[in-house]
Motif scaffolding. Sequence first.
Motif, PDB file in Angstrom:
ATOM      1  N   PRO A   7     -12.831  93.535  -1.050  1.00 22.07           N
ATOM      2  CA  PRO A   7     -12.261  93.561  -2.403  1.00 22.07           C
ATOM      3  C   PRO A   7     -13.292  93.411  -3.515  1.00 22.07           C
ATOM      4  O   PRO A   7     -12.944  93.519  -4.692  1.00 22.07           O
ATOM      5  CB  PRO A   7     -11.302  92.358  -2.395  1.00 22.07           C
ATOM      6  N   SER A  10     -13.816  96.042  -6.501  1.00 18.26           N
ATOM      7  CA  SER A  10     -12.770  96.100  -7.523  1.00 18.26           C
ATOM      8  C   SER A  10     -12.522  94.751  -8.171  1.00 18.26           C
ATOM      9  O   SER A  10     -11.457  94.499  -8.732  1.00 18.26           O
ATOM     10  CB  SER A  10     -11.466  96.633  -6.909  1.00 18.26           C
ATOM     11  N   LEU A  11     -13.515  93.875  -8.105  1.00 18.87           N
ATOM     12  CA  LEU A  11     -13.345  92.518  -8.614  1.00 18.87           C
ATOM     13  C   LEU A  11     -12.994  92.516 -10.101  1.00 18.87           C
ATOM     14  O   LEU A  11     -12.164  91.713 -10.552  1.00 18.87           O
ATOM     15  CB  LEU A  11     -14.625  91.719  -8.371  1.00 18.87           C
ATOM     16  N   SER A  13     -11.231  94.452 -11.803  1.00 20.59           N
ATOM     17  CA  SER A  13      -9.828  94.804 -12.076  1.00 20.59           C
ATOM     18  C   SER A  13      -8.854  94.003 -11.213  1.00 20.59           C
ATOM     19  O   SER A  13      -7.671  94.337 -11.138  1.00 20.59           O
ATOM     20  CB  SER A  13      -9.610  96.302 -11.837  1.00 20.59           C
ATOM     21  N   SER A  14      -9.331  92.947 -10.574  1.00 20.87           N
ATOM     22  CA  SER A  14      -8.504  92.183  -9.646  1.00 20.87           C
ATOM     23  C   SER A  14      -7.553  91.216 -10.334  1.00 20.87           C
ATOM     24  O   SER A  14      -6.615  90.712  -9.712  1.00 20.87           O
ATOM     25  CB  SER A  14      -9.395  91.393  -8.686  1.00 20.87           C
ATOM     26  N   LEU A  16      -8.595  88.315 -11.445  1.00 17.31           N
ATOM     27  CA  LEU A  16      -9.177  86.983 -11.342  1.00 17.31           C
ATOM     28  C   LEU A  16      -9.862  86.601 -12.654  1.00 17.31           C
ATOM     29  O   LEU A  16     -10.537  87.418 -13.275  1.00 17.31           O
ATOM     30  CB  LEU A  16     -10.205  86.928 -10.210  1.00 17.31           C
ATOM     31  N   GLY A  56      -8.127  83.579  -5.119  1.00 19.37           N
ATOM     32  CA  GLY A  56      -8.873  84.564  -4.353  1.00 19.37           C
ATOM     33  C   GLY A  56      -8.340  84.836  -2.974  1.00 19.37           C
ATOM     34  O   GLY A  56      -8.497  85.954  -2.451  1.00 19.37           O
ATOM     35  N   LEU A  59      -6.363  87.926  -2.140  1.00 18.87           N
ATOM     36  CA  LEU A  59      -7.170  89.151  -2.233  1.00 18.87           C
ATOM     37  C   LEU A  59      -8.140  89.294  -1.062  1.00 18.87           C
ATOM     38  O   LEU A  59      -8.829  90.313  -0.961  1.00 18.87           O
ATOM     39  CB  LEU A  59      -7.964  89.149  -3.540  1.00 18.87           C
TER      40      LEU A  59
END
Length: 282
Positions: A7, A10-11, A13-14, A16, A56, A59
Amino acid sequence: MATLPNPLPSLASSGLDLPPGSLVDATLDGPWHEPLLWYADGPADPRDWSRLRTAGRPLGLLPVLVTGGRRDQWPEEWGLCPDDTSYPGDHDADEVLADFWTDYAADEVAPENTGPGAGGTGPDTDGSEGPGAWPGLAPVPAREAAEDADVAAAGLAGVIAADADAWLGGARMALVPARRSADIPAAIGWSGPMNHENDVARLCAVLRSWEDRYDARVVVLGFDTMIVSVGRPPATAEEARALAAEHYAFCPDNIDQSPPYDLDVYAEKAVLNQEAWSFWWD
């Protein structure tokens, strides 16, 4: 190493809420084909661990504190080796430790330093006195865990982050794509124990076993150091001595290069009732 989809690319757009930080793809052999971890640019806050673990984990990301140590060596300089790392589930903890015990204990553990609970002394195959055969995995402690293992890990992470300069020379929050805490070193191809074992997944198999028996969690990684939280530590001298043999096989430098160079003393001081275990490989 078999992993879930990574993941980290794409962090951004995650969703978080992360402080400024960097994705690391630097390895000993050049840039890896995808990021291996994210870590913050600034010091960890004591509350970061719990917050990022909760956010997290869905994800596929787990938190760990990373330290630059006294030499200011952050993950880009760790010489990560993901290409040389297998999958922890392909290894058996008892077999891994037995191999290490055979390779190291006979030459490096003096007979007087191995009590009955730490493998004992006895005749080797040639009839000479030595540390004895590998005693097998230590039993699960009789005590019940005082709290959830992840709560215990968050508590230790908070204590360290609150005074990281004193503990480590600084610590920053990191996220690693891993299924369980024990797999974090393998997920990034950590090379800290390289002089002891080139494939860190073999050591992660032991960490998995410690997760199951001692509610252990990997809390800190440095260039060649590791700190593990322990939710259910040994509560008796016999339990501690049995586990000390595992610690020796896992990380001989903890005893060989740390006074008083005695496995029984190590069991008493560093294992018995200890809620954090520290390891260092030369």
